[in-house]
Design a protein around this motif. Structure first.
Motif, mmCIF file in Angstrom:
data_model
loop_
_atom_site.group_PDB
_atom_site.id
_atom_site.type_symbol
_atom_site.label_atom_id
_atom_site.label_comp_id
_atom_site.label_asym_id
_atom_site.label_seq_id
_atom_site.Cartn_x
_atom_site.Cartn_y
_atom_site.Cartn_z
ATOM 1 N N UNK A 1 32.787 106.343 8.791
ATOM 2 C CA UNK A 1 32.679 105.638 7.447
ATOM 3 C C UNK A 1 31.460 105.017 7.107
ATOM 4 N N UNK A 2 31.435 104.515 6.006
ATOM 5 C CA UNK A 2 30.304 103.708 5.457
ATOM 6 C C UNK A 2 30.222 103.941 4.005
ATOM 7 N N UNK A 3 29.071 103.552 3.332
ATOM 8 C CA UNK A 3 29.196 103.480 1.996
ATOM 9 C C UNK A 3 28.934 105.156 1.701
ATOM 10 N N UNK A 4 29.786 105.440 0.435
ATOM 11 C CA UNK A 4 29.774 106.730 -0.031
ATOM 12 C C UNK A 4 28.861 107.322 -0.888
ATOM 13 N N UNK A 5 28.184 108.369 -0.546
ATOM 14 C CA UNK A 5 27.268 109.253 -1.074
ATOM 15 C C UNK A 5 27.818 110.469 -1.451
ATOM 16 N N UNK A 6 28.073 110.938 -2.591
ATOM 17 C CA UNK A 6 28.805 112.274 -3.064
ATOM 18 C C UNK A 6 27.936 113.395 -2.364
ATOM 19 N N UNK A 7 26.583 113.208 -2.422
ATOM 20 C CA UNK A 7 25.831 114.478 -1.769
ATOM 21 C C UNK A 7 25.712 114.595 -0.228
ATOM 22 N N UNK A 8 25.481 113.282 0.175
ATOM 23 C CA UNK A 8 25.437 113.191 1.989
ATOM 24 C C UNK A 8 26.638 112.607 2.496
ATOM 25 N N UNK A 9 27.646 112.462 1.737
ATOM 26 C CA UNK A 9 28.955 111.750 2.429
ATOM 27 C C UNK A 9 28.977 110.335 2.724
ATOM 28 N N UNK A 10 29.240 109.840 4.025
ATOM 29 C CA UNK A 10 29.247 108.263 4.374
ATOM 30 C C UNK A 10 27.848 108.185 5.102
ATOM 31 N N UNK A 11 27.010 107.079 4.552
ATOM 32 C CA UNK A 11 25.962 106.876 5.061
ATOM 33 C C UNK A 11 25.698 105.346 4.919
ATOM 34 N N UNK A 12 24.619 104.742 5.313
ATOM 35 C CA UNK A 12 24.453 103.265 5.322
ATOM 36 C C UNK A 12 24.542 102.631 6.677
ATOM 37 N N UNK A 13 24.589 101.180 6.649
ATOM 38 C CA UNK A 13 24.505 100.318 7.940
ATOM 39 C C UNK A 13 26.022 100.541 8.742
ATOM 40 N N UNK A 14 26.937 100.717 8.007
ATOM 41 C CA UNK A 14 28.163 100.790 8.590
ATOM 42 C C UNK A 14 28.145 102.148 9.267
ATOM 43 N N UNK A 15 27.999 103.265 8.839
ATOM 44 C CA UNK A 15 27.939 104.451 9.426
ATOM 45 C C UNK A 15 26.893 104.523 10.698
ATOM 46 N N UNK A 16 25.636 103.842 10.498
ATOM 47 C CA UNK A 16 24.864 103.752 11.423
ATOM 48 C C UNK A 16 25.391 102.948 12.744
ATOM 49 N N UNK A 17 25.981 101.707 12.586
ATOM 50 C CA UNK A 17 26.664 101.076 13.471
ATOM 51 C C UNK A 17 27.812 101.822 14.383
ATOM 52 N N UNK A 18 28.662 102.716 13.475
ATOM 53 C CA UNK A 18 29.562 103.513 14.072
ATOM 54 C C UNK A 18 29.036 104.644 15.179
ATOM 55 N N UNK A 19 28.069 105.193 14.507
ATOM 56 C CA UNK A 19 27.453 106.473 15.313
ATOM 57 C C UNK A 19 26.879 105.689 16.709
ATOM 58 N N UNK A 20 26.479 104.357 16.545
ATOM 59 C CA UNK A 20 25.984 103.938 18.084
ATOM 60 C C UNK A 20 27.109 103.895 19.087
ATOM 61 N N UNK A 21 28.181 103.969 18.670
ATOM 62 C CA UNK A 21 29.368 103.378 19.822
ATOM 63 C C UNK A 21 29.601 104.835 20.411
ATOM 64 N N UNK A 22 28.969 105.959 20.036
ATOM 65 C CA UNK A 22 29.486 107.286 20.644
ATOM 66 C C UNK A 22 28.468 107.892 21.413
ATOM 67 N N UNK A 23 28.524 108.699 22.250
ATOM 68 C CA UNK A 23 27.782 109.634 23.165
ATOM 69 C C UNK A 23 28.331 111.205 22.940
ATOM 70 N N UNK A 24 27.320 112.058 22.722
ATOM 71 C CA UNK A 24 27.822 113.335 22.418
ATOM 72 C C UNK A 24 26.931 114.255 22.942
ATOM 73 N N UNK A 25 27.548 115.680 23.319
ATOM 74 C CA UNK A 25 26.668 116.480 24.049
ATOM 75 C C UNK A 25 25.735 116.919 23.232
ATOM 76 N N UNK A 26 26.187 117.458 21.686
ATOM 77 C CA UNK A 26 25.289 117.864 20.872
ATOM 78 C C UNK A 26 25.348 117.504 19.440
#
Length: 166
Positions: A63-88
């Motif tokens: 989740x994060x701040x809604x941007x109709x063109x780019x979907x969820x962006x912003x500080x919350x999205x950045x923090x959530x992505x940092x919690x994961x590790x992916x293969x690709x």
């Protein structure tokens, strides 16, 4: 974009964890996925809708701040992505220049893309020929950050000798 999505889908292996960015080419990838079991992380409602229709796929919608063109962006999205590790990570590329690298239209979108790059073992860019030679406002990464770039036959590859192509 459909052909790029299909070519990118060939890079996905059974039971991998992948991150799919937002955008029309990323959506084409989601539609082209053919493996039976997969874990998908995304910030795109469009990608999430496609993935949710596959019963053997696990999905995390960031989740994060809604941007109709780019979907969820912003500080919350950045923090959530940092919690994961992916293969690709399959990264949509708004603009790609051999000297100035990957760029995007806003700092918020660029920050989310940078966060995506940090959590993946392999970085796969998705860009059609119209993105080449373009430069936008916010820097994401150098072109050499990409391990593989999936593109179309009209792409001008001059100046990108350090990237693998599909």
């Amino acid at each position: 974009k459909i052909a790029i999505g299909e070519a990118a889908a060939e890079l996905v292996q059974e039971e991998e964890s992948i991150l799919i960015d937002s955008g029309t080419t990323a959506l084409a990838l989601a539609n082209a996925l053919r493996v039976n079991k997969l874990r998908v992380v995304t910030n795109s409602l469009d990608v999430a809708k496609v993935v949710s229709e596959r019963p053997h796929y696990d999905m995390i919608l960031v989740g994060g701040s809604w941007d109709p063109l780019h979907q969820f962006v912003g500080r919350v999205a950045v923090e959530q992505f940092s919690r994961y590790r992916v293969d690709k990570v399959f990264l949509g590329i708004p603009a790609l220049d051999p000297r100035l690298g990957l760029t995007g239209p806003s700092e918020e979108e660029a920050a989310v893309k940078r966060a995506m790059l940090q959590v993946s073992q392999q970085i796969i860019g998705l860009a059609d020929h119209t993105k080449f030679g373009q430069v936008m406002f916010a820097h994401v990464a150098s072109a050499s950050a990409l391990d593989i770039l999936v593109t179309d036959e009209l792409a001008d590859l001059d100046g990108f000798s350090d990237i693998s192509w599909k």
